[in-house]
Structure formats: C-alpha cells, structure tokens
Write an enzyme that holds these catalytic residues in place. Structure first.
Site, mmCIF file in Angstrom:
data_model
loop_
_atom_site.group_PDB
_atom_site.id
_atom_site.type_symbol
_atom_site.label_atom_id
_atom_site.label_comp_id
_atom_site.label_asym_id
_atom_site.label_seq_id
_atom_site.Cartn_x
_atom_site.Cartn_y
_atom_site.Cartn_z
ATOM 1 C CG HIS A 51 0.902 0.742 -0.603
ATOM 2 N ND1 HIS A 51 0.215 -0.381 -0.136
ATOM 3 C CD2 HIS A 51 0.478 1.440 -1.457
ATOM 4 C CE1 HIS A 51 -1.234 -0.265 -0.832
ATOM 5 N NE2 HIS A 51 -0.818 0.699 -2.008
ATOM 6 C CG HIS A 53 -0.124 3.434 -6.048
ATOM 7 N ND1 HIS A 53 -0.421 2.048 -6.687
ATOM 8 C CD2 HIS A 53 -1.030 3.688 -4.868
ATOM 9 C CE1 HIS A 53 -1.204 1.560 -5.802
ATOM 10 N NE2 HIS A 53 -1.440 2.344 -4.671
ATOM 11 C CD GLU A 120 -2.909 -1.576 -3.570
ATOM 12 O OE1 GLU A 120 -2.600 -0.370 -3.878
ATOM 13 O OE2 GLU A 120 -4.050 -1.551 -2.659
ATOM 14 C CB ALA A 131 -9.154 3.955 -5.845
ATOM 15 C CD GLN A 132 -6.154 -2.068 -6.915
ATOM 16 O OE1 GLN A 132 -6.054 -2.196 -7.967
ATOM 17 N NE2 GLN A 132 -5.069 -1.720 -5.936
ATOM 18 N NE ARG A 215 -24.801 -11.645 16.310
ATOM 19 C CZ ARG A 215 -25.277 -10.763 17.112
ATOM 20 N NH1 ARG A 215 -25.152 -10.684 18.265
ATOM 21 N NH2 ARG A 215 -25.886 -9.970 16.317
ATOM 22 C CB ILE A 237 -8.087 11.425 4.820
ATOM 23 C CG1 ILE A 237 -7.997 13.069 5.112
ATOM 24 C CG2 ILE A 237 -9.280 10.982 3.935
ATOM 25 C CD1 ILE A 237 -7.635 13.505 3.674
ATOM 26 C CG ASP A 261 -2.265 3.877 -1.132
ATOM 27 O OD1 ASP A 261 -2.062 3.628 -2.320
ATOM 28 O OD2 ASP A 261 -3.665 3.862 -0.602
ATOM 29 C CB ALA A 295 -8.825 7.681 -5.218
HETATM 30 FE FE FE Z 1 -5.009 -0.019 -2.240
#
Ligand code: FE
Length: 369
Positions: A51, A53, A120, A131-132, A215, A237, A261, A295
């Site tokens: 993962h 970008h 993704e 952040a999409q 619950r 973070i 990421d 992000a």
């Molecule tokens: Fe994501």
C-alpha cells in the site's frame, strides 16, 4: 552469492547465526553454527509494501515507466523487494491507464520489485473518505469493475456496506484478485459477511473506518473479533505506538502487515503536493489536506520496520512476518518471504540498528551502501 557471519531471520524457523547461500535466484544452502552468537549483519526476507501511492515526486496515478523506475530504485534503498503502486479514487480511464503503465513495466523488465497494482477505491464510503477525493468516490458499478480489472491488478480495497458488494466480491475473487476492506462505515454484520465469503484482509487498520462501541462493534470490533489480517501504517501518527502494541497483543504477529501508505511527497522537501486531485500540504514530515485531515504518510519502509519493532517490542522473527511474509501470503504469493532452502532469494542485509546495507532481488544485488 554467499552471506557469511549473518544472523539469518526466518519468519517460521526463527533466528540463527551462520551462513546462507544462493544460486541463480534461489536460496540453496543454510548453515547454522550452533552456539555462535556474534555476527556482522542481519539477513531478513526482503520487505514488502502492498500500500504505497508514491515517493520521490512519483505518484501512481500520473507516473510513466521512467518515473516508476525512479520510485523502484528508491525503494531498493529501503530494502523493499516487492511492492504494489496504489491508486486513489479516480475516473475509470485514469485508474486503467495506471494499471496499464504497471502491466507494461512488468512485461518489459526481467528484474523488478513491482508486483502489480493496488486499487484503493473508488467504491468506498463517503463518510469514511479520509484523504480520498469525495467527487471521485462512487457506488459499485459491476461493468466498470469488469473493465478495470486487467492482469496487473493484485489487490482492491472496497467498502463492504455498499450496494452490490456481494456480486463485486464474487467477481473480484473469481479473477484471483485479493479483496481488502477499507474506507468503510460497515456494521459488524457487513464485515462478517465479507469475511465469510472469503475476504480476510483490512486496509490501513483502523484508519478510515467507524470505531468500536460496546453496543455496536462496528468495523473495529469485527476486525478484532474475526481473524482478519490488517495493514497498519507505522508512522506513529496514524496509530499511536501504544495502539500498535495493543493490536499486536490481540492479533499476534501473523495477522499484521506493515504498509507505508506513502505519497509522492516522501523524501521530498516541505511544500504543496497533490494526491488524487486534492492539495496536500507537507509540513514537518506531516502530510495533510488543507482542512488538516491526515493524508497518507511519508515514512519510508525501513523506518516503519524500526518503528514496529520499538512500538510492539517484538522479536526479529515476528518482524520478518509483519514486514514480508504476511503481506505476500495475503495476496497468494508463496515462493518467497522466507530464509529457507528452495525459496526465492529476495533478501535484505541490515546492520544492528536495522539500517539497510544491501538489497537482493531474485538473487541479484540491487542496492548496496
Ligand atoms: Fe486510504
């Protein structure tokens, strides 16, 4: 190749001091020296990032082959021997063209750490968009999925509560592509249904999902009570160190997969960048949207590995699981990720502080410091 005086770390058999030999692209010889404690270097299976970008100014959605090469070389220096460039929610044509760049790149290289592409989105929860780009998130369209799933697609992240998810799950899995749940506002029942139909994987847990309530167990409750494997971002973070330790205690070393990421701003100076059509501000190593939403990340894989060891307080054997083997297994790859005879020689040689000194891909050195 021959590695003498190493502390070899296999995720199944554990650690031993001795030597490891490779021939062509395969590990052929393992020699343990019983009782020996001193070693010069640590030898681990090459790192795997499913993962990411982008990095060094390169972004999955806009890169060409040359940019991807630059990115790949950067990741060699982090010890990464397998990775999936990862898209953000976008139009079908933009997503498809990224998948074609990856497909052609793999086709034209005899030696590469690029394994395919991770989509993704775009079939995600608007409420849990992170952040999409909300304008590009959309409902499930089976015809569109059919058209965008070309051979380079290895992994796709979707939200299981969306209408049409069951059919989409069947379609994706029938093609041999792994499904991962993420950016979701699902109920426990939605998550359980997806699990029972063969989806055993969670995208950047617990970011981009509803949280645990006693619950209403929700996404987090489902992930903790069912044997899902979870991607985790290790920058301290996205999840605090104490949370990583807590999850390590609950899920154990076989169910956690380190991912970065990272975005194109990784290993770049502070400033303004773009991610999936939205402005990103990088300041003091923290990338955010203009409204302050975190992000993605900029911590490189080798740093993530060091952080995990510190946060979770795990052994090197456990570290070899979460940094390589678990991720490979999650997408059905069985021929690497171990230091054992017959396995593919994708290796990383580290110093005692887990600094990367040499990266070996398919039996060849691709990075040395
Ligand atoms: Fe994501």
């Amino acid at each position: 190749m021959r590695f003498d005086n190493v502390l070899a770390v296999d995720p199944i058999d554990g650690e031993f001091v001795g030597s490891v030999e490779t021939e062509e692209n395969v590990i052929t010889g393992i020699r343990r020296i019983p009782g020996k404690r001193e070693f010069e270097r640590i030898l681990m299976p090459g790192f795997v990032d499913l993962h990411t970008h982008g990095s060094v100014g390169v972004d999955t959605l806009s890169m060409n082959g040359e940019a991807l090469k630059k990115w790949e070389n950067f990741l060699y220096a982090q010890g990464v021997t397998y990775f999936l460039p990862t898209t953000m929610s976008s139009t079908p044509s933009v997503i498809l063209s990224a998948a074609r760049v990856v497909r052609d790149y793999i086709k034209n290289k005899t030696l590469t750490s690029v394994g395919g592409i991770h989509y993704e989105g775009p079939y995600l929860s608007l409420k849990r968009k992170g952040a999409q780009n909300p304008e590009l998130i959309r409902s499930i369209d089976l015809k569109e999925i059919e058209e965008t799933l070309i051979e380079s697609v290895k992994l796709i992240t979707m939200a299981p509560e969306l209408e049409g998810f069951s059919q989409a799950q069947e379609l994706v899995q029938k093609r041999g592509i792994t499904l991962s749940l993420g950016h979701t506002d699902a109920t426990y029942e939605d998550m359980e249904r997806a699990y029972n139909h063969g989806c055993h994987r969670i995208t950047h847990f617990p970011n981009g999902m509803n949280t645990l309530h006693h619950r209403e167990l929700g996404c987090v409750g489902a992930v903790l009570s069912l044997p899902f494997s979870v991607e985790m971002i290790m920058d301290g973070i996205h999840s605090l160190p104490g949370f990583v330790k807590l999850i390590f205690g609950i899920k154990g070393p076989k169910k956690i997969m380190i991912v970065t990421d990272t975005i194109d701003a990784t290993a770049m100076p502070d400033g303004e960048y773009e991610l999936g059509g939205q402005k990103i501000i990088l300041k003091n190593g923290r990338p955010t949207l203009e409204d302050g939403t975190i992000a993605a990340a900029v911590l490189v894989f080798s740093g993530a590995v060091r952080n995990f060891r510190e946060f979770a307080g795990c052994s090197l054997k456990e570290l070899a699981m979460v940094s390589s083997l678990n991720s490979l297994n999650s997408i059905g790859i069985k021929d690497r990720g171990r230091i054992s005879e017959g396995y593919r020689a994708d290796l990383v040689l580290l110093d005692e502080n887990l600094g990367v000194r040499e990266t070996i891909l398919n039996g060849k050195t691709v990075f040395q410091s």
